[in-house]
Design a protein around this motif. Structure first.
Motif, PDB file in Angstrom:
ATOM      1  N   CYS A   9       0.845  -1.195   0.000  1.00 47.43           N
ATOM      2  CA  CYS A   9       0.000   0.000   0.000  1.00 47.43           C
ATOM      3  C   CYS A   9       0.887   1.256   0.000  1.00 47.43           C
ATOM      4  O   CYS A   9       2.105   1.158   0.102  1.00 47.43           O
ATOM      5  N   GLU A  12       5.366   6.047   3.055  1.00 48.75           N
ATOM      6  CA  GLU A  12       5.985   7.358   3.268  1.00 48.75           C
ATOM      7  C   GLU A  12       7.317   7.526   2.552  1.00 48.75           C
ATOM      8  O   GLU A  12       7.845   8.630   2.491  1.00 48.75           O
ATOM      9  N   THR A  21       1.569   5.348   4.776  1.00 47.18           N
ATOM     10  CA  THR A  21       0.942   6.632   5.043  1.00 47.18           C
ATOM     11  C   THR A  21      -0.412   6.371   5.704  1.00 47.18           C
ATOM     12  O   THR A  21      -0.864   5.220   5.796  1.00 47.18           O
ATOM     13  N   GLU A  22      -1.081   7.429   6.128  1.00 42.98           N
ATOM     14  CA  GLU A  22      -2.422   7.274   6.694  1.00 42.98           C
ATOM     15  C   GLU A  22      -3.342   6.606   5.668  1.00 42.98           C
ATOM     16  O   GLU A  22      -4.102   5.690   5.989  1.00 42.98           O
ATOM     17  N   GLU A  23      -3.250   7.043   4.410  1.00 45.70           N
ATOM     18  CA  GLU A  23      -4.038   6.421   3.341  1.00 45.70           C
ATOM     19  C   GLU A  23      -3.639   4.955   3.152  1.00 45.70           C
ATOM     20  O   GLU A  23      -4.477   4.082   2.926  1.00 45.70           O
ATOM     21  N   PHE A  25      -2.519   2.869   5.411  1.00 47.87           N
ATOM     22  CA  PHE A  25      -3.121   2.045   6.476  1.00 47.87           C
ATOM     23  C   PHE A  25      -4.592   1.769   6.178  1.00 47.87           C
ATOM     24  O   PHE A  25      -5.080   0.656   6.427  1.00 47.87           O
ATOM     25  N   LYS A  26      -5.294   2.747   5.617  1.00 46.78           N
ATOM     26  CA  LYS A  26      -6.697   2.527   5.240  1.00 46.78           C
ATOM     27  C   LYS A  26      -6.788   1.484   4.126  1.00 46.78           C
ATOM     28  O   LYS A  26      -7.669   0.623   4.141  1.00 46.78           O
ATOM     29  N   GLN A  27      -5.876   1.565   3.163  1.00 45.60           N
ATOM     30  CA  GLN A  27      -5.849   0.579   2.083  1.00 45.60           C
ATOM     31  C   GLN A  27      -5.585  -0.817   2.635  1.00 45.60           C
ATOM     32  O   GLN A  27      -6.201  -1.797   2.201  1.00 45.60           O
ATOM     33  N   GLU A  29      -6.416  -1.973   5.416  1.00 47.96           N
ATOM     34  CA  GLU A  29      -7.635  -2.458   6.072  1.00 47.96           C
ATOM     35  C   GLU A  29      -8.656  -2.969   5.054  1.00 47.96           C
ATOM     36  O   GLU A  29      -9.568  -3.707   5.422  1.00 47.96           O
ATOM     37  N   ARG A  50       6.754  -1.429   5.087  1.00 44.35           N
ATOM     38  CA  ARG A  50       5.541  -1.113   4.327  1.00 44.35           C
ATOM     39  C   ARG A  50       4.853  -2.357   3.779  1.00 44.35           C
ATOM     40  O   ARG A  50       3.624  -2.398   3.691  1.00 44.35           O
ATOM     41  N   GLN A  53       3.204  -4.116   6.937  1.00 45.21           N
ATOM     42  CA  GLN A  53       2.035  -3.371   7.397  1.00 45.21           C
ATOM     43  C   GLN A  53       0.873  -3.495   6.412  1.00 45.21           C
ATOM     44  O   GLN A  53      -0.286  -3.461   6.819  1.00 45.21           O
ATOM     45  N   SER A  54       1.180  -3.668   5.141  1.00 42.30           N
ATOM     46  CA  SER A  54       0.130  -3.808   4.127  1.00 42.30           C
ATOM     47  C   SER A  54      -0.654  -5.103   4.279  1.00 42.30           C
ATOM     48  O   SER A  54      -1.868  -5.123   4.090  1.00 42.30           O
TER      49      SER A  54
END
Length: 176
Positions: A9, A12, A21-23, A25-27, A29, A50, A53-54
């Motif tokens: 996703c 940064e 990025t904040e976006e 993390f939303k992706q 999810e 990254r 976390q994705s």
């Protein structure tokens, strides 16, 4: 056997420790819902922050422990700054053996990615691999004989391709 190739996703930056990025993390999810109706038995990720976390929300929802594999890390083009890095990157898709100082050739990167894929294929379990744009485009080029550089430019964050490794091998972008 089905292999789902995932590009991480939005992040940064490029260093291995760069978080989403904040976006992003939303992706991340959203990815678990994407895999809900797909059979997934293994998840293998690049060790870069990254990438982990994705896919972590997907691993948690599916109850699958994420495996880390250094061979899925992003390719290093060069350890030296390059003013015209985009032109040089394009050249590495034309000459798979072209290598810059401290970097890795496209062929070397493809070979390490294929080693992971071949091990997963021999395991014969449907799997998700999480990697980075440059390495993903080299995998796509290997299986689909596409222009890897043009494919790299077209990838999104995240992106997902389905690779069927059955007798009728097929590769298809499934992220929209």
């Amino acid at each position: 056997m089905n292999l789902y190739i995932v590009r991480h996703c939005k992040a940064e930056g490029q260093p291995p420790e760069a978080p989403l990025t904040e976006e992003g993390f939303k992706q991340a999810e959203e990815l678990p819902d994407f895999f809900t109706n797909k059979k997934v038995e293994r998840i293998v990720s690049s060790p870069f922050t990254r990438a982990q976390q994705s896919i972590q929300p997907t691993a948690d929802q599916l109850g699958i422990e994420m495996e880390l594999d250094d061979r899925l890390a992003e390719r290093t083009l060069s350890t030296q700054p390059m003013e015209n890095w985009m032109v040089n990157l394009a050249r590495t898709y034309e000459d798979m053996h072209l290598k810059f100082e401290g970097g890795e050739s496209s062929q070397e990167a493809t070979d390490r990615a294929m080693a992971v894929i071949n091990e997963l294929k021999s395991d014969n379990k449907d799997a998700v691999i999480v990697t980075h744009g440059n390495l993903m485009s080299l995998i796509l080029q290997h299986f689909d004989n596409v222009n890897g550089f043009e494919k790299w430019k077209d990838l999104s964050n995240p992106d997902v391709y389905h690779l069927s490794l059955d007798e009728d091998m097929s590769l298809k972008r499934i992220w929209s």
